[in-house]
Design a protein around this motif. Sequence first.
Motif, PDB file in Angstrom:
ATOM      1  N   LEU A   1      41.662 -47.659 143.093  1.00 17.46           N
ATOM      2  CA  LEU A   1      40.817 -46.473 142.974  1.00 17.46           C
ATOM      3  C   LEU A   1      39.922 -46.596 141.741  1.00 17.46           C
ATOM      4  O   LEU A   1      40.242 -47.327 140.787  1.00 17.46           O
ATOM      5  CB  LEU A   1      41.688 -45.221 142.864  1.00 17.46           C
ATOM      6  CG  LEU A   1      42.582 -44.897 144.079  1.00 17.46           C
ATOM      7  CD1 LEU A   1      43.489 -43.718 143.756  1.00 17.46           C
ATOM      8  CD2 LEU A   1      41.735 -44.606 145.310  1.00 17.46           C
TER       9      LEU A   1
ATOM     10  N   GLU B   1      46.176 -39.900 147.298  1.00 20.06           N
ATOM     11  CA  GLU B   1      45.591 -40.576 146.138  1.00 20.06           C
ATOM     12  C   GLU B   1      46.509 -40.455 144.923  1.00 20.06           C
ATOM     13  O   GLU B   1      46.723 -41.426 144.182  1.00 20.06           O
ATOM     14  CB  GLU B   1      44.207 -40.002 145.815  1.00 20.06           C
ATOM     15  CG  GLU B   1      43.124 -40.331 146.820  1.00 20.06           C
ATOM     16  CD  GLU B   1      43.242 -39.502 148.089  1.00 20.06           C
ATOM     17  OE1 GLU B   1      43.992 -38.498 148.074  1.00 20.06           O
ATOM     18  OE2 GLU B   1      42.606 -39.863 149.103  1.00 20.06           O
TER      19      GLU B   1
ATOM     20  N   ARG C   1      43.718 -38.161 138.318  1.00 20.73           N
ATOM     21  CA  ARG C   1      45.031 -38.056 138.982  1.00 20.73           C
ATOM     22  C   ARG C   1      46.169 -38.153 137.971  1.00 20.73           C
ATOM     23  O   ARG C   1      47.217 -37.522 138.143  1.00 20.73           O
ATOM     24  CB  ARG C   1      45.178 -39.172 140.030  1.00 20.73           C
ATOM     25  CG  ARG C   1      44.170 -39.104 141.153  1.00 20.73           C
ATOM     26  CD  ARG C   1      44.281 -37.800 141.927  1.00 20.73           C
ATOM     27  NE  ARG C   1      43.326 -37.736 143.038  1.00 20.73           N
ATOM     28  CZ  ARG C   1      43.204 -36.710 143.862  1.00 20.73           C
ATOM     29  NH1 ARG C   1      43.958 -35.643 143.695  1.00 20.73           N
ATOM     30  NH2 ARG C   1      42.297 -36.727 144.831  1.00 20.73           N
TER      31      ARG C   1
ATOM     32  N   GLN D   1      49.355 -42.688 145.281  1.00 21.09           N
ATOM     33  CA  GLN D   1      48.949 -44.068 145.099  1.00 21.09           C
ATOM     34  C   GLN D   1      48.897 -44.424 143.612  1.00 21.09           C
ATOM     35  O   GLN D   1      49.337 -45.502 143.207  1.00 21.09           O
ATOM     36  CB  GLN D   1      47.566 -44.266 145.731  1.00 21.09           C
ATOM     37  CG  GLN D   1      47.193 -45.692 146.034  1.00 21.09           C
ATOM     38  CD  GLN D   1      45.926 -45.760 146.881  1.00 21.09           C
ATOM     39  OE1 GLN D   1      45.525 -44.762 147.499  1.00 21.09           O
ATOM     40  NE2 GLN D   1      45.296 -46.930 146.890  1.00 21.09           N
TER      41      GLN D   1
ATOM     42  N   GLU E   1      38.637 -41.536 138.794  1.00 19.34           N
ATOM     43  CA  GLU E   1      39.561 -40.816 139.686  1.00 19.34           C
ATOM     44  C   GLU E   1      41.006 -41.041 139.269  1.00 19.34           C
ATOM     45  O   GLU E   1      41.838 -40.129 139.334  1.00 19.34           O
ATOM     46  CB  GLU E   1      39.359 -41.247 141.138  1.00 19.34           C
ATOM     47  CG  GLU E   1      40.225 -40.446 142.112  1.00 19.34           C
ATOM     48  CD  GLU E   1      39.928 -40.737 143.573  1.00 19.34           C
ATOM     49  OE1 GLU E   1      40.627 -40.154 144.437  1.00 19.34           O
ATOM     50  OE2 GLU E   1      38.997 -41.525 143.847  1.00 19.34           O
TER      51      GLU E   1
ATOM     52  N   SER F   1      45.931 -49.606 141.803  1.00 20.83           N
ATOM     53  CA  SER F   1      45.835 -48.591 142.856  1.00 20.83           C
ATOM     54  C   SER F   1      44.635 -48.783 143.761  1.00 20.83           C
ATOM     55  O   SER F   1      44.602 -48.260 144.884  1.00 20.83           O
ATOM     56  CB  SER F   1      45.765 -47.198 142.232  1.00 20.83           C
ATOM     57  OG  SER F   1      44.589 -47.063 141.444  1.00 20.83           O
TER      58      SER F   1
END
Length: 421
Positions: free
Chosen positions: A390, A364, A398, A367, A394, A388
């Motif tokens: 996502l 993740e 990240r 990504q 999140e 991404s």
Amino acid sequence: MSPTADDLSPHRPTDPGTSPEPGARARPRAAEQSGPAAPRAPGPEARPVPEPERLARAALSRLGEPGDAALGRLLARLDALDVVRAIRGDTSAEQLGVSTARLAAYRARTAGLDPAADLERVRAAGGRFIIPGDTEWPSQLDDLGEGRPTGLWVVGTGSLRLLALRSVAVVGARACTAYGAHVAGDLAAQLAERGWVVVSGGAYGIDAAAHRGALAVGGPTVGVLACGVDVAYPRGNTTLIRRIAERGLLVSELPPGEHPTRFRFVLRNRVIAALTRGTVVVEAALRSGALSTARRARDLNRHTMGVPGPVTSELSAGVHALIRGGATVVTDAAEVVELIGAIGDDLAPQRSGPVLPRDLLDPEAAQVLEAVPATAEGAPVERLARQSGLPPDEVLQRLYELGSLGHVERHGAHWRLVRRR
């Protein structure tokens, strides 16, 4: 009457002063007529008389060519002394089980045959003649069957059997490239440093580079010659051949004084193949004699290996064909030793490229990092979420993780890559 070593001596005229006429008394020598003999001056040290089997096999090394299967079959049935006596006698070709032409060729070579002189000649050069049954005889040569050498003429230090236990052949083209000479020398040096003995043919090119590489790091090396061990061939390698004899061994099937021929070079290759645990070909054209060594090694269930070269090089075409035929690609000594060494103990290290910081990220985080544009402005979280795939929460989490690892930095409402010097 059983044969004796006298059967192997050359026929010389009898000295009339020492052999009496039949039925006559021998005349006393001059020293005996004049009383007690004067004290003798110190002479050379007494030399041991070679045993008949060794003398006979020394004689056979002159009567036949290397790898003579007909002689091999005779030696499987008869003692060497019986074979020599039969050849020198009136035994028929049919009784010996050879052709008439071959027997005639053997008998043509008996003129002036003097194996004792050959043994003395090699002894004077610091060598010896070893035969099957000697403690120094390498038993792996028995794999050659009827083509096994009748004996080996050896000059140098160390035991051939012990040196051959951990040995590998490094062979290749005589007219090699600078690349081939460098690879062969480096490979031989690495093998010697790992305790392996490098075996080659003493020729120009790859052979010479392999011998020099082993000698450069203080390792022993074995040169298997297609001529007598007292003949320096090729002339340009005279110094190298002398160094091999001082630090390793020179080996030949041919008796002292014999010179090489094209046929003898090919036959010599089978000894190199049988003597070693495996054969590495560094450079070889499609018709190179080095390939015959590799093929014999393959036929003897030894490992065959090849070092690849440029696909545009004619001198690598033979190696590439060998690899396509089943030989193993090797690039250094570690890979060679992994094949021919002890199972589980001589493994080559696993090869891999450098590990980059990005390689350690979880999927993740990687990504999200891929979604950050390589511009000075960067991008807001919403755009990075779309890129991404996502959720924004999140992605933000990240991004802070990536920031702590030094991959990205915040610039207002945008996130951008950290510029590295």
